[in-house]
Design a protein around this motif. Structure first.
Motif, PDB file in Angstrom:
ATOM      1  N   LYS A  38       0.791  -1.235   0.000  1.00 24.99           N
ATOM      2  CA  LYS A  38       0.000   0.000   0.000  1.00 24.99           C
ATOM      3  C   LYS A  38       0.824   1.285   0.000  1.00 24.99           C
ATOM      4  CE  LYS A  38      -3.871  -2.298   2.136  1.00 24.99           C
ATOM      5  NZ  LYS A  38      -4.802  -2.352   3.262  1.00 24.99           N
ATOM      6  N   THR A  39       2.102   1.212   0.331  1.00 26.32           N
ATOM      7  CA  THR A  39       2.967   2.395   0.289  1.00 26.32           C
ATOM      8  C   THR A  39       4.205   2.058  -0.524  1.00 26.32           C
ATOM      9  OG1 THR A  39       4.084   1.772   2.343  1.00 26.32           O
ATOM     10  CG2 THR A  39       2.185   3.245   2.540  1.00 26.32           C
ATOM     11  N   LEU A  40       4.841   3.052  -1.099  1.00 26.10           N
ATOM     12  CA  LEU A  40       6.047   2.817  -1.896  1.00 26.10           C
ATOM     13  C   LEU A  40       7.114   2.135  -1.051  1.00 26.10           C
ATOM     14  CD1 LEU A  40       6.293   6.168  -3.861  1.00 26.10           C
ATOM     15  CD2 LEU A  40       5.819   3.911  -4.816  1.00 26.10           C
ATOM     16  N   ARG A  41       7.689   1.056  -1.602  1.00 23.22           N
ATOM     17  CA  ARG A  41       8.753   0.318  -0.939  1.00 23.22           C
ATOM     18  C   ARG A  41       9.940   0.238  -1.890  1.00 23.22           C
ATOM     19  NH1 ARG A  41       6.882  -3.584   3.042  1.00 23.22           N
ATOM     20  NH2 ARG A  41       9.110  -3.995   3.194  1.00 23.22           N
ATOM     21  N   THR A  42      11.148   0.245  -1.351  1.00 21.54           N
ATOM     22  CA  THR A  42      12.362   0.186  -2.164  1.00 21.54           C
ATOM     23  C   THR A  42      12.525  -1.178  -2.819  1.00 21.54           C
ATOM     24  OG1 THR A  42      13.445   1.736  -0.666  1.00 21.54           O
ATOM     25  CG2 THR A  42      14.868   0.477  -2.119  1.00 21.54           C
ATOM     26  N   LEU A  43      12.880  -1.177  -4.110  1.00 19.90           N
ATOM     27  CA  LEU A  43      13.225  -2.398  -4.843  1.00 19.90           C
ATOM     28  C   LEU A  43      14.741  -2.405  -5.028  1.00 19.90           C
ATOM     29  CD1 LEU A  43      10.196  -1.694  -5.848  1.00 19.90           C
ATOM     30  CD2 LEU A  43      10.757  -3.341  -7.617  1.00 19.90           C
ATOM     31  N   PRO A  44      15.483  -3.030  -4.128  1.00 24.25           N
ATOM     32  CA  PRO A  44      16.947  -2.933  -4.167  1.00 24.25           C
ATOM     33  C   PRO A  44      17.598  -3.572  -5.391  1.00 24.25           C
ATOM     34  CG  PRO A  44      16.241  -4.536  -2.528  1.00 24.25           C
ATOM     35  CD  PRO A  44      15.002  -3.856  -3.021  1.00 24.25           C
ATOM     36  N   ASP A  45      16.920  -4.538  -6.035  1.00 28.38           N
ATOM     37  CA  ASP A  45      17.526  -5.247  -7.161  1.00 28.38           C
ATOM     38  C   ASP A  45      17.471  -4.495  -8.484  1.00 28.38           C
ATOM     39  OD1 ASP A  45      18.083  -7.372  -5.444  1.00 28.38           O
ATOM     40  OD2 ASP A  45      16.173  -8.348  -5.880  1.00 28.38           O
ATOM     41  N   VAL A  46      16.731  -3.390  -8.538  1.00 24.20           N
ATOM     42  CA  VAL A  46      16.602  -2.664  -9.800  1.00 24.20           C
ATOM     43  C   VAL A  46      16.941  -1.184  -9.634  1.00 24.20           C
ATOM     44  CG1 VAL A  46      15.040  -4.241 -10.982  1.00 24.20           C
ATOM     45  CG2 VAL A  46      14.098  -2.531  -9.471  1.00 24.20           C
ATOM     46  N   LYS A  47      18.077  -0.904  -9.036  1.00 23.89           N
ATOM     47  CA  LYS A  47      18.523   0.475  -8.881  1.00 23.89           C
ATOM     48  C   LYS A  47      18.819   1.064 -10.269  1.00 23.89           C
ATOM     49  CE  LYS A  47      21.606   3.456  -6.442  1.00 23.89           C
ATOM     50  NZ  LYS A  47      22.633   3.704  -5.524  1.00 23.89           N
ATOM     51  N   ASP A  48      18.509   2.327 -10.455  1.00 21.98           N
ATOM     52  CA  ASP A  48      18.710   3.038 -11.725  1.00 21.98           C
ATOM     53  C   ASP A  48      17.847   2.488 -12.859  1.00 21.98           C
ATOM     54  OD1 ASP A  48      20.655   4.806 -10.666  1.00 21.98           O
ATOM     55  OD2 ASP A  48      22.203   3.286 -10.940  1.00 21.98           O
ATOM     56  N   ALA A  49      16.651   2.021 -12.537  1.00 24.03           N
ATOM     57  CA  ALA A  49      15.781   1.416 -13.546  1.00 24.03           C
ATOM     58  C   ALA A  49      15.148   2.461 -14.453  1.00 24.03           C
ATOM     59  CB  ALA A  49      14.675   0.618 -12.869  1.00 24.03           C
ATOM     60  N   SER A  50      15.019   2.110 -15.711  1.00 29.89           N
ATOM     61  CA  SER A  50      14.185   2.874 -16.635  1.00 29.89           C
ATOM     62  C   SER A  50      13.145   1.878 -17.131  1.00 29.89           C
ATOM     63  CB  SER A  50      14.994   3.447 -17.786  1.00 29.89           C
ATOM     64  OG  SER A  50      15.608   2.437 -18.529  1.00 29.89           O
ATOM     65  N   TRP A  51      11.886   2.232 -17.069  1.00 28.31           N
ATOM     66  CA  TRP A  51      10.820   1.265 -17.321  1.00 28.31           C
ATOM     67  C   TRP A  51      10.579   1.058 -18.794  1.00 28.31           C
ATOM     68  CZ3 TRP A  51      10.055  -1.523 -13.388  1.00 28.31           C
ATOM     69  CH2 TRP A  51      10.396  -1.008 -12.135  1.00 28.31           C
ATOM     70  N   LEU A  52      10.468  -0.205 -19.191  1.00 24.44           N
ATOM     71  CA  LEU A  52      10.219  -0.547 -20.585  1.00 24.44           C
ATOM     72  C   LEU A  52       8.764  -0.868 -20.844  1.00 24.44           C
ATOM     73  CD1 LEU A  52      13.268  -2.905 -21.125  1.00 24.44           C
ATOM     74  CD2 LEU A  52      13.055  -0.514 -21.775  1.00 24.44           C
ATOM     75  N   GLY A  53       8.095  -1.403 -19.874  1.00 24.09           N
ATOM     76  CA  GLY A  53       6.702  -1.766 -20.077  1.00 24.09           C
ATOM     77  C   GLY A  53       6.234  -2.735 -19.023  1.00 24.09           C
ATOM     78  N   GLY A  54       5.034  -3.146 -19.160  1.00 23.08           N
ATOM     79  CA  GLY A  54       4.467  -4.076 -18.191  1.00 23.08           C
ATOM     80  C   GLY A  54       2.978  -4.135 -18.360  1.00 23.08           C
ATOM     81  N   GLY A  55       2.351  -4.790 -17.472  1.00 26.47           N
ATOM     82  CA  GLY A  55       0.912  -4.929 -17.532  1.00 26.47           C
ATOM     83  C   GLY A  55       0.432  -5.708 -16.341  1.00 26.47           C
ATOM     84  N   GLN A  56      -0.664  -6.391 -16.510  1.00 25.60           N
ATOM     85  CA  GLN A  56      -1.213  -7.141 -15.396  1.00 25.60           C
ATOM     86  C   GLN A  56      -0.356  -8.344 -15.024  1.00 25.60           C
ATOM     87  OE1 GLN A  56      -5.200  -8.069 -16.542  1.00 25.60           O
ATOM     88  NE2 GLN A  56      -5.946  -6.032 -16.033  1.00 25.60           N
ATOM     89  N   HIS A  57       0.444  -8.831 -15.925  1.00 27.32           N
ATOM     90  CA  HIS A  57       1.184 -10.060 -15.657  1.00 27.32           C
ATOM     91  C   HIS A  57       2.659  -9.858 -15.361  1.00 27.32           C
ATOM     92  CE1 HIS A  57      -2.279 -12.400 -16.673  1.00 27.32           C
ATOM     93  NE2 HIS A  57      -2.386 -11.750 -17.817  1.00 27.32           N
ATOM     94  N   SER A  58       3.267  -8.823 -15.831  1.00 19.90           N
ATOM     95  CA  SER A  58       4.709  -8.694 -15.647  1.00 19.90           C
ATOM     96  C   SER A  58       5.139  -7.247 -15.758  1.00 19.90           C
ATOM     97  CB  SER A  58       5.461  -9.528 -16.690  1.00 19.90           C
ATOM     98  OG  SER A  58       5.194  -9.054 -17.983  1.00 19.90           O
ATOM     99  N   THR A  59       6.338  -7.010 -15.283  1.00 20.95           N
ATOM    100  CA  THR A  59       6.938  -5.692 -15.408  1.00 20.95           C
ATOM    101  C   THR A  59       8.397  -5.899 -15.754  1.00 20.95           C
ATOM    102  OG1 THR A  59       5.445  -4.793 -13.760  1.00 20.95           O
ATOM    103  CG2 THR A  59       7.419  -3.541 -14.197  1.00 20.95           C
TER     104      THR A  59
END
Length: 94
Positions: A38-59
């Protein structure tokens, strides 16, 4: 900022990446913490990420030239078989 149908992700100036949203199949990328983060949490494995896409099944995210994927994997999500288990944390695709 990247918003999919079920999750929202933010990469901050310092390169830290945060996520929140529905998480029943690991869509947020933090493992199975609960059905919803429910609140933003850090994703340590994807530092410096630029988003390519995603949807209901994957990101997916591009991190220093590598593509990472996680979340619901059935119906051949992530290029896996039709009945594959969810990928609960980001993993690099080969």
């Amino acid at each position: 900022i990247f918003a999919s149908a079920e999750c929202t992700f933010v990469t901050a100036d310092q390169g830290r990446t945060y996520g929140c949203g529905l998480n029943g199949d690991g869509q947020v990328g933090l493992g199975f913490l609960s059905m919803a983060v429910k609140t933003l949490r850090t994703l340590p494995d994807v530092k410096d990420a630029s988003w390519l896409g995603g949807g209901q099944h994957s990101t997916c995210a591009l991190v220093h030239g590598k593509v990472f994927s996680w979340g619901k994997a059935d119906e051949c999500g992530h290029g896996l078989g039709a009945a594959s288990a969810p990928i609960l944390k980001p993993r690099a695709l080969e």
